[in-house]
Design an enzyme around this catalytic site. Structure first.
Site, PDB file in Angstrom:
ATOM      1  N   HIS A  29       1.299  -6.925  -0.171  1.00 52.16           N
ATOM      2  CA  HIS A  29       0.418  -7.238   0.979  1.00 52.16           C
ATOM      3  C   HIS A  29       1.241  -7.002   2.258  1.00 52.16           C
ATOM      4  CE1 HIS A  29      -2.516  -9.320  -1.655  1.00 52.16           C
ATOM      5  NE2 HIS A  29      -1.459  -9.864  -2.234  1.00 52.16           N
TER       6      HIS A  29
ATOM      7  N   GLU B 229       8.994 -14.525  12.957  1.00 56.61           N
ATOM      8  CA  GLU B 229      10.323 -14.948  13.414  1.00 56.61           C
ATOM      9  C   GLU B 229      11.278 -13.767  13.344  1.00 56.61           C
ATOM     10  OE1 GLU B 229      11.898 -18.278  11.229  1.00 56.61           O
ATOM     11  OE2 GLU B 229       9.937 -19.247  11.159  1.00 56.61           O
TER      12      GLU B 229
ATOM     13  N   SER C 206       0.186  -7.379  -6.655  1.00 60.59           N
ATOM     14  CA  SER C 206       0.480  -8.597  -5.884  1.00 60.59           C
ATOM     15  C   SER C 206       1.606  -9.385  -6.548  1.00 60.59           C
ATOM     16  CB  SER C 206      -0.799  -9.415  -5.729  1.00 60.59           C
ATOM     17  OG  SER C 206      -0.622 -10.427  -4.775  1.00 60.59           O
TER      18      SER C 206
END
Lengths: 286, 286
Positions: free
Chosen positions: B186, B162, B144
């Site tokens: 992730h 977006e 992570s």
């Protein structure tokens, strides 16, 4: 500003009054510059347009249909018909047929692409639309669900937030206006990259096109795609793929897919669907 | 099953006991097969490993650090140190230095990549880690936030939903273990494709790597990347890009980027970071 851009876009194109197919990613501007809808209106003949609105994808066909009617009326259209087709047998109605044989523009609204296909697929009405689009007699636009149906194969639904996998996308048969495409819409807005990749893994002989909201892939009869509107058109081209594990994995195992070509096309960018190449970009002044 | 796969993966590799860099997409399995953590443990020397856990990214460094300590203890590690570095000056501490000069594996936990960089960047401790990784004396894993810092440039944060645009991603400087990479983690789970594309538009001389949760890009010293775990590693290679509008647009206007190469790498797939090529896949039996 958007209006000015629409005009510039039109000016560049010698064929600005010829027919086209407009694949719209949903949520197109209906209030301000209305660039995309204005372009549909222009391509359908402008003030001489005869526009048929087909709101069959929607659960509220009358409301959504009337909204588009008002918009095109405000633009100056003198002849607009709302073809509120809710059952397949209406597609054989003589008035519907007559309208579709003479109109210069057809607009498919949003809603549910399965409902739109359920009503239109394999009907005389659909055959008339397809043939007249092919003969460059008709400008066709579809937004959201109306965009999803454009390919031979169609994304009917799916998820996001997972590694690409076969169960991430529900595939069906579309209305086949541009059979080579698999279209997804509300694309970046709803994070649909993984589901479009999953669809392309299933049909690697097709071209994946993801269209953002308030964005349009305007497709000329020669196969040139041009981007209009606020967002991007994402092209996923599996033409050079060297490996896929599609046939080896279970429905939920992650897919593997090597050597895709990816284009993020912005405003004014042009791409040739059949040559599968980005065309030289002489970008519009913005 | 996952354990068996881990063993098979190890068997294929003559260099299974040599050092490697493991870039983990977060949320790796800590309970069942623990394939990824087991591989880190093996690559760090197995029962002879001397492991240093650096939980500096986390707001709860003691809790998360102890969790990893227990896991590696259960695997049979005899020497584990928790380097609970919270301030930069601790990086000059002699005990910390001694540990980092002698350990065989370093593990960076998740948390906030800016905190991890703030504590470690440009310190003697970091210099020791970097040099010993380069000399193949040390296996390094980061999950992570610990994965995000691996490149010279780092994604510090960003959004989704977006069209790719400059404001969609916050970029900073990472810890530069593999400077050529921009790592996102992730990845499909949090729909980060558009932000990684936006990052690559900013630094098109880098290679974009998006790693899903419970998935690891295991990188050998020769630049070979191999995928382990449950999801996919997405590679965005801008090496052949023919056009970008990056320098022409405002922060929120959509980006345009033509001719990216995209790979979705699944379990066992191998890719060469410096040749920028997928290597022939002799897939593991699953």
């Amino acid at each position: 500003m958007a209006q000015l851009e629409a005009q510039l876009l039109e000016m560049r194109k010698p064929q600005s009054t010829t027919t086209a197919v407009l694949i719209i990613g949903g949520a197109e501007d209906k209030v301000h510059g209305r660039e995309i809808l204005q372009t549909f209106f222009n391509r359908a003949g402008g003030q001489n347009a005869h526009i048929a609105i087909i709101p069959s994808a929607s659960r509220e066909p009358a409301i959504i249909g009337n909204r588009y009617m008002s918009i095109f009326e405000e633009m100056g259209a003198k002849q607009i018909e709302l073809l509120d087709i809710r059952e397949r047998q209406q597609c054989e109605d003589l008035n519907v047929q007559k309208c579709l044989e003479t109109c210069t523009g057809v607009f498919w609204t949003g809603g549910d692409q399965l409902r739109l296909c359920g009503v239109l697929a394999d009907t005389p009405a659909m055959e008339t639309i397809r043939q007249r689009v092919q003969c460059n007699e008709l400008t066709l636009a579809g937004t959201s669900a109306g965009a999803a149906v454009m390919g031979h194969y169609m994304i009917a639904g799916g998820g996001s937030g997972e590694s690409p996998n076969r169960s991430l996308v529900d595939l069906g048969t579309g209305l086949g206006i541009i059979p080579e495409l698999i279209v997804d819409q509300h694309f970046q807005n709803r994070n649909r990259m993984a589901r479009l990749i999953s669809a392309i893994a299933c049909y690697p002989d097709r071209l994946g096109i993801g269209i953002d909201e308030d964005t349009c892939a305007l497709i000329e009869s020669d196969g040139t795609l041009q981007v209009m509107g606020k967002g991007t058109v994402t092209v996923i081209d599996p033409g050079e793929v060297t490996h896929t594990n599609y046939s080896e994995v279970t429905a939920t195992e992650p897919l593997s897919l090597h050597n895709l070509r990816l284009h993020i096309l912005g405003y004014g960018d042009r791409y040739h669907l059949y040559k599968r190449k980005v065309l030289s970009t002489s970008h519009l002044q913005k």
